[in-house]
Scaffold this active site. Structure first.
Site: not given
Ligand code: UD1
Length: 416
Positions: A22-23, A116, A121, A305, A397
């Protein structure tokens, strides 16, 4: 199909192929916009999030249709650069369209993404990366108005190796003039898959899988065919289910390196594992032991995850296991549901302490999020009596054929 009903006590045995990730598929569907041509995603998983992505592509003016299990996306006819709020709210990954639309159209308007369920996030790193490339972004009333007709390659330094921000930066950088370097980039296998896909389209991207990704923007892109990597979290789910039920299973298509932290944990718990290039086999006596602390961290660390999924497998283990959730603030929402089934898990902020219990009792529970929902299925497979899991739209999902696959492996499970 609003409930999943599981009757515990069956060993899982047999062999299945694991769905595509999915990711991987979600950012890749966003990336198709850059081609302005026809892309074919082979064996595309039919997930609710994929449906949302196809609705976004349709809205943008693309032609999207299924040919058996392949998704065919023609992005030649993109004629919009905005995404309506109802589509943005359906999934968090809709934000990855931002970089792609900006690179293609020089403008992108959308609301903040939904979801959220795991705590706050933010998308500040995504926006900072795009601003570094020269995008002007106005945030107003929950909406984002982005202009970027002359994006320029720059050095982007991410303070956290965010998966989504890395993907957004790569996609936007494809439309920028000159070279972009992303420092402290996420190293997840899905970033490598996105790079592979972009290169097939003609993009010049290097370094995925390491902390430094470079993109030489402005390449001429074209359509391509791609099959995404296997879903390492779905694979972890089946391995955990077999471990908990004293089963013996083999998973095809899986790259064992992508799940090595999970398999190491399951081996420590007492399972036997064997891996070949594209296959993993696990056998378990069902009598698992507690393991050393599980700390979630960015890849190649233990995936957040898989935290709920591994916890579910250890609910009846002998001994204690400590979990430390370092990625998301609110990722223990499955725990109160486990407690309803008789589990012993104590929460203190980011730490969960699990003491294995002798038995779990089936009861009515609710999926609170995607992986938490899958974890409840694993708990149900080892509980006495019947577990009824509600709110299973969360599970849809991210999993295709979860119920069908588990039934094929011998579980007593069905939709109600
Ligand atoms: C992706 C995955 C999700 C997985 C996560 C962490 C997809 C579609 N989803 O989510 O399944 O759980 O990686 O492996 O690929 N953060 C910030 N600011 C930002 C972006 C992120 O502070 O602008 C923080 C987030 O709150 C979190 C951390 O960074 O604490 C990691 O998040 P991130 O790696 O961005 O996760 P996703 O890309 O949302």
């Amino acid at each position: 199909m609003s409930l999943i009903t599981v009757e515990g006590g069956r060993r899982l045995c047999g062999e299945i192929a694991v769905q595509s990730a999915k990711n991987s598929v979600l950012p890749i569907l966003a990336a198709t916009i850059l081609s302005g041509d026809v892309c074919v995603i082979r064996a595309c998983p039919r997930l609710r999030d994929v449906e949302t992505a196809t609705e976004i592509l349709h809205y943008l003016g693309c032609d999207v249709h299924w040919e058996a299990d392949d998704l065919v996306v023609d992005t030649a006819t993109v004629d919009r650069c905005d995404i309506p709020e109802n589509l943005m709210r359906q999934m968090r990954s809709s934000v990855i369209f931002l970089g792609a639309i900006l690179a293609r159209c020089g403008r992108a308007d959308m609301s903040y993404p939904g979801g959220c369920e795991l705590g706050p996030r933010p998308i500040d790193l995504h926006l900072a990366a795009l601003r570094t490339l020269g995008a002007e972004i106005e945030e107003c009333g929950g909406c984002l108005y982005c202009q970027g007709t002359h994006l320029r390659g720059r050095e982007i330094v991410l303070s956290i190796p965010s998966v989504g921000a890395t993907e957004n930066a790569i996609l936007a950088a494809c439309g920028a003039e000159g070279t972009t370097t992303i420092t402290n980039a996420a190293r997840e296998p899905e970033i490598c898959d996105l790079q592979d896909f972009l290169r097939k389209m003609g993009a010049r991207v290097n370094g995925a899988g390491s902390s430094t990704v470079t993109v030489e923007g402005g390449a001429r892109m074209h359509g391509c065919e791609h099959r995404c990597i296997a879903d390492r979290i779905a694979a972890s789910t089946y391995l955990a289910a077999a471990a908990a039920t004293g089963g013996e299973i083999c998973l095809r298509e899986v790259n064992y390196r992508h799940v090595s932290t999970v398999t190491t944990a399951l081996a420590q718990a007492g399972c036997r594992l064997r891996s070949e290039e594209r296959m993993i086999c696990l056998s378990s006596s069902g009598a698992l032991r507690g393991i050393s602390p599980v700390r979630t961290s960015p890849y190649p660390g233990f995936p957040t995850d898989a935290q709920a999924i591994l916890m579910a497998a250890l609910l009846r283990s002998h001994g204690t296991t400590v979990f430390v959730e370092n990625i998301f603030e609110n990722r223990y929402r499955h725990v109160p549901e486990f407690l309803r089934m008789g589990a012993d898990v104590r929460l203190e902020g980011r730490v969960a302490v699990l003491c294995g219990v002798e038995k779990l009792c089936g009861t009515g529970v609710r999926a609170t999020d995607l992986r938490g929902g899958a974890a409840l299925v694993i708990a149900g497979l080892q509980a006495d009596g019947i577990t009824r899991i509600g709110d299973i739209y969360h599970i849809h999902r991210g999993y295709t054929r979860l119920v069908e696959n588990l039934a094929q492996l011998g579980a007593n499970i069905r939709y109600e």
